[in-house]
Design a protein around this motif. Structure first.
Motif, mmCIF file in Angstrom:
data_model
loop_
_atom_site.group_PDB
_atom_site.id
_atom_site.type_symbol
_atom_site.label_atom_id
_atom_site.label_comp_id
_atom_site.label_asym_id
_atom_site.label_seq_id
_atom_site.Cartn_x
_atom_site.Cartn_y
_atom_site.Cartn_z
ATOM 1 N N ARG A 280 0.835 -1.206 0.000
ATOM 2 C CA ARG A 280 0.000 0.000 0.000
ATOM 3 C C ARG A 280 0.869 1.255 0.000
ATOM 4 N NH1 ARG A 280 -3.619 0.428 5.161
ATOM 5 N NH2 ARG A 280 -1.667 1.219 6.042
ATOM 6 N N ASN A 281 0.415 2.287 -0.723
ATOM 7 C CA ASN A 281 1.152 3.553 -0.752
ATOM 8 C C ASN A 281 0.515 4.571 0.192
ATOM 9 O OD1 ASN A 281 -1.097 4.620 -2.079
ATOM 10 N ND2 ASN A 281 -0.098 4.734 -4.080
ATOM 11 N N LYS A 282 1.024 5.800 0.178
ATOM 12 C CA LYS A 282 0.568 6.822 1.125
ATOM 13 C C LYS A 282 -0.846 7.308 0.848
ATOM 14 C CE LYS A 282 2.395 10.960 -1.228
ATOM 15 N NZ LYS A 282 1.094 11.618 -1.413
ATOM 16 N N ASP A 283 -1.364 7.033 -0.346
ATOM 17 C CA ASP A 283 -2.721 7.455 -0.686
ATOM 18 C C ASP A 283 -3.749 6.346 -0.490
ATOM 19 O OD1 ASP A 283 -1.941 10.071 -1.478
ATOM 20 O OD2 ASP A 283 -1.195 9.250 -3.370
ATOM 21 N N GLN A 285 -3.724 3.466 -2.045
ATOM 22 C CA GLN A 285 -3.774 2.570 -3.201
ATOM 23 C C GLN A 285 -2.904 1.353 -2.917
ATOM 24 O OE1 GLN A 285 -2.339 5.968 -5.502
ATOM 25 N NE2 GLN A 285 -3.980 5.593 -6.980
ATOM 26 N N PHE A 286 -3.276 0.208 -3.480
ATOM 27 C CA PHE A 286 -2.509 -0.985 -3.146
ATOM 28 C C PHE A 286 -2.355 -1.921 -4.342
ATOM 29 C CE2 PHE A 286 -6.940 -1.982 -2.156
ATOM 30 C CZ PHE A 286 -7.115 -3.216 -2.770
ATOM 31 N N GLU A 287 -1.315 -2.718 -4.251
ATOM 32 C CA GLU A 287 -1.036 -3.789 -5.199
ATOM 33 C C GLU A 287 -1.244 -5.105 -4.461
ATOM 34 O OE1 GLU A 287 -0.035 -5.286 -8.915
ATOM 35 O OE2 GLU A 287 0.118 -3.146 -8.426
ATOM 36 N N VAL A 305 4.677 -2.801 -9.085
ATOM 37 C CA VAL A 305 3.503 -2.266 -8.374
ATOM 38 C C VAL A 305 2.750 -1.253 -9.252
ATOM 39 C CG1 VAL A 305 4.315 -2.701 -6.028
ATOM 40 C CG2 VAL A 305 5.070 -0.639 -7.211
ATOM 41 N N PRO A 306 2.210 -1.687 -10.394
ATOM 42 C CA PRO A 306 1.536 -0.740 -11.296
ATOM 43 C C PRO A 306 0.287 -0.102 -10.698
ATOM 44 C CG PRO A 306 1.168 -3.011 -11.995
ATOM 45 C CD PRO A 306 2.230 -3.054 -10.947
ATOM 46 N N PHE A 307 -0.371 -0.779 -9.758
ATOM 47 C CA PHE A 307 -1.590 -0.235 -9.152
ATOM 48 C C PHE A 307 -1.313 0.493 -7.833
ATOM 49 C CE2 PHE A 307 -2.996 -3.873 -11.721
ATOM 50 C CZ PHE A 307 -3.867 -3.208 -12.581
ATOM 51 N N CYS A 308 -0.040 0.621 -7.507
ATOM 52 C CA CYS A 308 0.361 1.269 -6.252
ATOM 53 C C CYS A 308 1.475 2.267 -6.562
ATOM 54 C CB CYS A 308 0.830 0.204 -5.262
ATOM 55 S SG CYS A 308 1.404 0.820 -3.676
ATOM 56 N N PRO A 309 1.158 3.371 -7.238
ATOM 57 C CA PRO A 309 2.201 4.315 -7.654
ATOM 58 C C PRO A 309 2.949 4.909 -6.466
ATOM 59 C CG PRO A 309 0.003 5.240 -7.995
ATOM 60 C CD PRO A 309 -0.184 3.803 -7.659
ATOM 61 N N LEU A 310 4.265 5.034 -6.631
ATOM 62 C CA LEU A 310 5.136 5.547 -5.581
ATOM 63 C C LEU A 310 5.547 6.969 -5.937
ATOM 64 C CD1 LEU A 310 7.364 2.359 -5.143
ATOM 65 C CD2 LEU A 310 5.261 2.958 -3.918
ATOM 66 N N SER A 311 5.200 7.904 -5.093
ATOM 67 C CA SER A 311 5.439 9.316 -5.379
ATOM 68 C C SER A 311 6.922 9.657 -5.308
ATOM 69 C CB SER A 311 4.671 10.189 -4.386
ATOM 70 O OG SER A 311 5.027 11.547 -4.534
ATOM 71 N N ASN A 312 7.392 10.425 -6.286
ATOM 72 C CA ASN A 312 8.773 10.914 -6.258
ATOM 73 C C ASN A 312 8.978 11.983 -5.189
ATOM 74 O OD1 ASN A 312 9.041 9.298 -8.506
ATOM 75 N ND2 ASN A 312 9.047 10.987 -9.973
ATOM 76 N N GLN A 313 7.887 12.519 -4.645
ATOM 77 C CA GLN A 313 7.957 13.613 -3.678
ATOM 78 C C GLN A 313 8.076 13.125 -2.237
ATOM 79 O OE1 GLN A 313 8.127 16.740 -5.065
ATOM 80 N NE2 GLN A 313 8.138 15.460 -6.908
ATOM 81 N N GLY A 314 8.140 11.809 -2.051
ATOM 82 C CA GLY A 314 8.165 11.226 -0.716
ATOM 83 C C GLY A 314 6.880 10.471 -0.452
#
Length: 348
Positions: A280-283, A285-287, A305-314
């Motif tokens: 799961r990411n910070k928003d 969303q999960f893979e 993790v195409p369904f769990c985008p990882l932000s470049n901003q942290g």
């Protein structure tokens, strides 16, 4: 019932005393936001829970977390978070279980007033508070604001506010934990305080958010950090997040783009079935990992993790098991992404 008037107070620490006696001894920290005189932060140094008075304590002298960018932009003074969109993943509110603020195994179970040096919560807190005052750090105090109308104002509940049973279960909730974060000229530090009797897994909600899982005979922080039970931490976190490719080479969001990935490592001597586990990411969303996903004993594997985008901003990356319980979690900042050329490695 949520913690009333939950928020964060940006100010400067001024002075303090330790109130060591009474049912619930406190660190009384005076602070000023430059607006209306001094206020008081009442920070527990002993639990009021019968038969279990110890605290659990985490400190980080080099705190790197995406929340610091949001904190730095706050106006001086108190910011109300209760009932706002900040009480969620990626928001300003603290959550010890969901926010990946620290590595759980780094906590310490401490009493409040034991003779001798470096062996209780006072010995741990005093040098941090002294340094924050002498170096004029900015403090961000999380908790419940109070004001009795006669000039006595401040903040309390500066600790974890979930995982409680009677008589404190009415304080349970998510994204309403207390603590304090310090900004020095060249770095950030953080202190997080809980009670040894609280549960390490809690309900997300909407039904009974912040209540222990399971409701009875649950694992407490005391159990988890007990040095005598040597394998409990590995049982709870058999698989960990070791690395993430947050910013792959090439253009973003194009068919030919390289995928973002998360690397998982098995810490045990047995294969681990990852069927229905999620990243799961910070928003939020999960893979969901494939039904045939398995990690061999002591093995590692890279997962796209195409369904769990990882932000470049942290951001945050959390590993959940098939029951939805947190197995491991990490955080990273924009600076770490840039320093690693898009790859972030995590200390295990």
């Amino acid at each position: 019932m949520p913690v009333k008037k939950y928020g964060v107070w940006k100010a400067k620490p001024v002075s303090y005393i330790f109130q060591k006696n009474g049912k619930t001894p406190h660190l009384e920290l005076k602070f000023s936001d430059g607006q209306s005189g001094q206020a008081l932060a009442a920070i527990n140094i002993k639990s009021g829970t019968k038969n279990q008075s110890q605290l659990v304590y985490w400190s980080d002298e080099d705190f790197k977390h995406p929340i610091v960018n949001q904190l730095e932009d706050l106006d001086t003074g108190f910011t109300l978070l209760q009932g706002t969109d900040e009480q969620k993943l990626g928001g300003l509110a603290l959550d010890y279980i969901r926010g990946n603020l620290f590595q759980r195994q780094n906590g310490k179970i401490l009493s409040h007033n034991i003779p001798g040096p470096n062996n209780d919560i006072i010995d741990s807190l005093q040098p941090i508070v002294d340094k924050s005052i002498s170096r004029k750090a900015t403090i961000y105090l999380y908790g419940s604001r109070f004001d009795n109308g006669n000039g006595n104002k401040g903040i309390h509940e500066v600790h974890i506010n979930q995982g409680n049973t009677d008589p404190y279960q009415n304080e349970n909730g998510v994204f309403q934990d207390g603590g304090f974060i310090l900004h020095f000229n060249d770095h950030w530090e953080a202190v997080f305080i809980g009670f040894a009797s609280q549960a390490i897994h809690t309900e997300d909600g909407p039904l009974d958010p912040g209540f222990p899982i399971p409701r009875e005979d649950f694992l407490t922080w005391k159990d988890f950090l007990d040095p005598v039970i040597t394998d409990i931490e590995v049982q709870e976190s058999p698989v960990v997040i070791s690395q993430a490719l947050v910013n792959p080479p090439g253009p973003d969001n194009q068919p030919e783009s390289n995928p973002e990935t998360v690397s998982l490592k098995n810490r045990t001597a047995k294969a681990v079935d990852l069927s229905r586990w999620k990243i799961r990411n910070k928003d939020g969303q999960f893979e969901e990992l494939r039904s045939d996903s398995t990690l061999s004993a002591k093995g590692s594997k890279v997962f796209e993790v195409p369904f769990c985008p990882l932000s470049n901003q942290g951001g945050l990356i959390t590993l959940l098991n098939e029951q939805g319980l947190r197995v491991h979690g990490v955080s990273y900042t924009k600076a770490q992404v840039m320093q690693g050329g898009g790859v972030v490695s995590f200390n295990l």
